[in-house]
Design an enzyme around this catalytic site. Sequence first.
Site, PDB file in Angstrom:
ATOM      1  N   HIS A  73      76.892 -53.260  64.228  1.00  0.00           N
ATOM      2  CA  HIS A  73      75.602 -52.611  64.009  1.00  0.00           C
ATOM      3  C   HIS A  73      74.442 -53.353  64.659  1.00  0.00           C
ATOM      4  O   HIS A  73      73.323 -52.827  64.705  1.00  0.00           O
ATOM      5  CB  HIS A  73      75.336 -52.420  62.511  1.00  0.00           C
ATOM      6  CG  HIS A  73      74.594 -51.152  62.202  1.00  0.00           C
ATOM      7  ND1 HIS A  73      74.463 -50.641  60.938  1.00  0.00           N
ATOM      8  CD2 HIS A  73      73.929 -50.278  63.005  1.00  0.00           C
ATOM      9  CE1 HIS A  73      73.761 -49.523  60.962  1.00  0.00           C
ATOM     10  NE2 HIS A  73      73.419 -49.281  62.205  1.00  0.00           N
ATOM     11  N   ASP A  96      73.591 -47.180  55.200  1.00  0.00           N
ATOM     12  CA  ASP A  96      74.364 -48.421  55.268  1.00  0.00           C
ATOM     13  C   ASP A  96      74.542 -48.971  53.857  1.00  0.00           C
ATOM     14  O   ASP A  96      73.681 -48.771  52.990  1.00  0.00           O
ATOM     15  CB  ASP A  96      73.603 -49.441  56.128  1.00  0.00           C
ATOM     16  CG  ASP A  96      74.478 -50.525  56.736  1.00  0.00           C
ATOM     17  OD1 ASP A  96      75.445 -50.943  56.073  1.00  0.00           O
ATOM     18  OD2 ASP A  96      74.184 -50.967  57.853  1.00  0.00           O
ATOM     19  N   HIS A  98      74.549 -52.144  53.645  1.00  0.00           N
ATOM     20  CA  HIS A  98      73.840 -53.411  53.833  1.00  0.00           C
ATOM     21  C   HIS A  98      72.466 -53.171  54.446  1.00  0.00           C
ATOM     22  O   HIS A  98      72.277 -52.209  55.203  1.00  0.00           O
ATOM     23  CB  HIS A  98      74.653 -54.333  54.746  1.00  0.00           C
ATOM     24  CG  HIS A  98      76.095 -54.457  54.358  1.00  0.00           C
ATOM     25  ND1 HIS A  98      77.085 -53.614  54.860  1.00  0.00           N
ATOM     26  CD2 HIS A  98      76.716 -55.302  53.500  1.00  0.00           C
ATOM     27  CE1 HIS A  98      78.251 -53.954  54.328  1.00  0.00           C
ATOM     28  NE2 HIS A  98      78.053 -54.960  53.489  1.00  0.00           N
ATOM     29  N   ASP A 100      70.811 -55.329  56.556  1.00  0.00           N
ATOM     30  CA  ASP A 100      70.772 -55.784  57.951  1.00  0.00           C
ATOM     31  C   ASP A 100      69.370 -56.192  58.380  1.00  0.00           C
ATOM     32  O   ASP A 100      68.948 -55.931  59.515  1.00  0.00           O
ATOM     33  CB  ASP A 100      71.319 -54.701  58.891  1.00  0.00           C
ATOM     34  CG  ASP A 100      72.801 -54.438  58.692  1.00  0.00           C
ATOM     35  OD1 ASP A 100      73.457 -55.241  58.002  1.00  0.00           O
ATOM     36  OD2 ASP A 100      73.312 -53.432  59.213  1.00  0.00           O
ATOM     37  N   HIS A 113      74.759 -59.179  63.307  1.00  0.00           N
ATOM     38  CA  HIS A 113      74.838 -57.788  62.846  1.00  0.00           C
ATOM     39  C   HIS A 113      74.166 -57.622  61.484  1.00  0.00           C
ATOM     40  O   HIS A 113      73.959 -56.483  61.036  1.00  0.00           O
ATOM     41  CB  HIS A 113      76.285 -57.282  62.816  1.00  0.00           C
ATOM     42  CG  HIS A 113      77.190 -57.991  61.855  1.00  0.00           C
ATOM     43  ND1 HIS A 113      77.134 -57.805  60.488  1.00  0.00           N
ATOM     44  CD2 HIS A 113      78.198 -58.873  62.065  1.00  0.00           C
ATOM     45  CE1 HIS A 113      78.061 -58.540  59.907  1.00  0.00           C
ATOM     46  NE2 HIS A 113      78.721 -59.200  60.826  1.00  0.00           N
ATOM     47  N   ASP A 211      75.978 -46.402  59.468  1.00  0.00           N
ATOM     48  CA  ASP A 211      77.091 -47.345  59.394  1.00  0.00           C
ATOM     49  C   ASP A 211      78.142 -46.731  58.480  1.00  0.00           C
ATOM     50  O   ASP A 211      77.859 -46.390  57.327  1.00  0.00           O
ATOM     51  CB  ASP A 211      76.594 -48.675  58.831  1.00  0.00           C
ATOM     52  CG  ASP A 211      77.653 -49.772  58.856  1.00  0.00           C
ATOM     53  OD1 ASP A 211      78.839 -49.460  58.646  1.00  0.00           O
ATOM     54  OD2 ASP A 211      77.287 -50.941  59.064  1.00  0.00           O
ATOM     55  N   ASP A 213      80.331 -47.922  56.803  1.00  0.00           N
ATOM     56  CA  ASP A 213      80.592 -48.597  55.536  1.00  0.00           C
ATOM     57  C   ASP A 213      79.637 -48.155  54.433  1.00  0.00           C
ATOM     58  O   ASP A 213      79.767 -48.588  53.277  1.00  0.00           O
ATOM     59  CB  ASP A 213      80.625 -50.121  55.686  1.00  0.00           C
ATOM     60  CG  ASP A 213      79.265 -50.777  55.904  1.00  0.00           C
ATOM     61  OD1 ASP A 213      78.229 -50.201  55.542  1.00  0.00           O
ATOM     62  OD2 ASP A 213      79.243 -51.915  56.437  1.00  0.00           O
ATOM     63  N   GLU A 256      80.416 -49.107  63.264  1.00  0.00           N
ATOM     64  CA  GLU A 256      81.346 -49.894  62.453  1.00  0.00           C
ATOM     65  C   GLU A 256      82.662 -49.190  62.137  1.00  0.00           C
ATOM     66  O   GLU A 256      83.362 -49.575  61.206  1.00  0.00           O
ATOM     67  CB  GLU A 256      80.675 -50.366  61.150  1.00  0.00           C
ATOM     68  CG  GLU A 256      79.476 -51.278  61.361  1.00  0.00           C
ATOM     69  CD  GLU A 256      79.824 -52.701  61.810  1.00  0.00           C
ATOM     70  OE1 GLU A 256      81.030 -53.035  61.861  1.00  0.00           O
ATOM     71  OE2 GLU A 256      78.882 -53.469  62.112  1.00  0.00           O
TER      72      GLU A 256
END
Length: 287
Positions: A73, A96, A98, A100, A113, A211, A213, A256
């Site tokens: 990412h 996401d 996360h 980031d 990332h 993303d 995830d 990802e």
Amino acid sequence: MVNAGLVDQLKDLGWIVEFDGHHQFEDISTESDPPVGKLKNPRLVSQVTEAVSRVIGGHVSKGSLPLTLGGDHSLAMGTIAGTLSKYPDACVIWVDAHADINTPETTDSGNIHGMPLAFLTSLSGSTALSGIASGQSVPFSWLDSVHLPPSRLAYIGLRDVDRGEKAILREHNIAAFSMHEIDRFGIGKVVEMALDRVNPDRSKPIHLSFDVDALDPSVAPSTGTPVRGGLTFREGHYICERLYETGLLVAVDLMEVNPSLREESDVQQTVAVGCSLVRAALGETLL
């Protein structure tokens, strides 16, 4: 995803698809790329993301909608910078698990990332990097002229946020909608809340950076940093469908998806979900 037939799937939706191959950036090499502070592989990541920004900038300058499939990412530093070169008033919807948005000071891992949004929002920059010998190029200096205001960034799906990132989100009043808000209000309301924060008049171009995830690992298992308790299949697709409905999407990232992880059945499932998310973001409907 390309091998799974995504190009033909998008053509079936009526898109004219210009697929210019897999950009591996093999010509970029850094024989010696020691850490800068905690940052790992900073020169390589800087050079690759700068190259990505030029590619994306070239596409948007022609009026095309760039679709980027990744990959780490951190590539979003390049994709979003490319979008901003054409659409400086664009907002970003970042889906996401996360945030980031670690800075070189707040990161524990040194993995870049986990930092792209800190560089894009100018919360960090090349001037914050120390330990670089005189005369050497400074990683990420190309990003010093790129700025995404924090007020034009909205997160959806957060559930694994570092302590330093939480402080950054609060300090800069960044629109952040975690799985708690999705559980409380529902995905439809959350998407509108996110748009109200970053695009209240529904007039600004939108860059979607998704993303995989963000989805629950039961939905998309083949990814590098899965976190349980994520978006359902339909919640992820609704985000994409609703943003397409705005008529404001100018760029899409799907990041990802990692076919080197997990069993073959998990890989096939994740690739299929990734293709389906892209189709939803580019106009596929249920009816």
